[in-house]
Design an enzyme around this catalytic site. Sequence first.
Site, mmCIF file in Angstrom:
data_model
loop_
_atom_site.group_PDB
_atom_site.id
_atom_site.type_symbol
_atom_site.label_atom_id
_atom_site.label_comp_id
_atom_site.label_asym_id
_atom_site.label_seq_id
_atom_site.Cartn_x
_atom_site.Cartn_y
_atom_site.Cartn_z
ATOM 1 N N ASP A 198 0.839 -1.207 0.000
ATOM 2 C CA ASP A 198 0.000 0.000 0.000
ATOM 3 C C ASP A 198 0.874 1.257 0.000
ATOM 4 O OD1 ASP A 198 0.867 -0.190 2.601
ATOM 5 O OD2 ASP A 198 -1.107 0.033 3.520
ATOM 6 N N SER A 199 2.211 1.050 -0.015
ATOM 7 C CA SER A 199 3.129 2.164 -0.275
ATOM 8 C C SER A 199 2.787 2.816 -1.610
ATOM 9 C CB SER A 199 4.581 1.666 -0.295
ATOM 10 O OG SER A 199 4.720 0.529 -1.118
ATOM 11 N N ASP A 232 -0.964 -6.356 -0.159
ATOM 12 C CA ASP A 232 -1.213 -5.674 1.110
ATOM 13 C C ASP A 232 -2.709 -5.453 1.297
ATOM 14 O OD1 ASP A 232 0.546 -4.870 3.080
ATOM 15 O OD2 ASP A 232 1.250 -3.104 1.986
ATOM 16 N N LYS A 244 -1.080 -9.435 3.175
ATOM 17 C CA LYS A 244 -0.250 -8.896 4.256
ATOM 18 C C LYS A 244 -1.072 -7.912 5.068
ATOM 19 C CE LYS A 244 3.320 -5.804 3.616
ATOM 20 N NZ LYS A 244 2.961 -4.671 4.498
ATOM 21 N N GLU A 267 -0.878 -5.276 8.759
ATOM 22 C CA GLU A 267 -0.052 -4.683 9.811
ATOM 23 C C GLU A 267 -0.661 -4.960 11.177
ATOM 24 O OE1 GLU A 267 0.566 -0.487 9.083
ATOM 25 O OE2 GLU A 267 1.211 -0.856 7.018
ATOM 26 N N GLU A 322 9.716 -4.096 9.999
ATOM 27 C CA GLU A 322 10.138 -2.809 9.407
ATOM 28 C C GLU A 322 10.758 -1.884 10.449
ATOM 29 O OE1 GLU A 322 7.175 -0.841 7.010
ATOM 30 O OE2 GLU A 322 8.444 0.938 6.736
HETATM 31 O O1 KIV Z 1 3.592 -1.158 1.557
HETATM 32 C C1 KIV Z 1 4.765 -1.519 1.437
HETATM 33 O O2 KIV Z 1 5.401 -1.337 0.410
HETATM 34 C C2 KIV Z 1 5.372 -2.178 2.567
HETATM 35 C C3 KIV Z 1 6.866 -2.131 2.722
HETATM 36 C C4 KIV Z 1 7.281 -2.400 4.097
HETATM 37 C C5 KIV Z 1 7.596 -3.024 1.833
HETATM 38 O O3 KIV Z 1 4.705 -2.721 3.386
#
Ligand code: KIV
Length: 265
Positions: free
Chosen positions: A45-46, A84, A113, A115, A182
């Site tokens: 989600d970057s 993500d 993924k 968080e 991270e």
């Molecule tokens: O969103 C992202 O790109 C990430 C980075 C830590 C790789 O989660």
Amino acid sequence: MSTLNLPALRKMKQDKQPIVALTAYDYSFASLLDQAGVDIVLVGDSLGMVIQGHESTIPVTMDDMLYHTSIVSKGLQRSFLIMDLPFMSYATVERALDNATLALQNTGAKMVKLEGGIDQIPVVEALTHHDIPVCAHIGLKPQSYYKTGSYQVQGRSRKTANHMLDEAIALQHAGADILLVESVPHLLAEEIATNLDIPVIGIGAGSGCDGQILVLQDLLGITPGKVPSFAKNFMSESADIRGAISRYVDDVRQRKFPSAEHSFS
Ligand code: KIV
């Protein structure tokens, strides 16, 4: 060339073969990464920051993630694809199950993924119960930016370090298949990787992890604005984009990246 899967990634950890991961957001770059031998491609989600120009990842939606993951997927033959889950898309077990189902059924992603640490255990357990592969993300959590107001190194005191190690073990126990760590001191990341059976992928977490990931734009030196100190511009030592990506792959495989200069103590 065979497609990489979770057992193959786990075996890389057992064999102490560093896992190479990178982010991608479109078909062209995904193809380059795949051809260069990148093991894991993450549609992070970057993309909210490096593609959409937001100040954080928080505005990113499920539709954004589904779109970018499906076009990245078209460029991959071998790499393992992770999507993500964006801000609030896994706020309840039901939402997490619905959104992970959308990801796995519509994009080509093999894993989601998310968080979070202890608070996310029920979500990780529920996804695992339905055989949905999970990458848990601890340490610096960019989706918490409106609360924290900064992107700072995490786990520097013994108390927070112990808590992070406990979280990592609890997430593995809940069923997480990969852990992403991270912005943490390199010794803590190494301790986490040593204590876990699942692959631990680091970003700003030193060379003691089982693998490394970077945001593609940071590696290419084209991130607008502030670049994290752990990131390295591989273009400065390469003639072209393919060369920079290959150099990153080689440096991670040979544990040359990250050096102390790109790690925290
Ligand atoms: O969103 C992202 O790109 C990430 C980075 C830590 C790789 O989660």
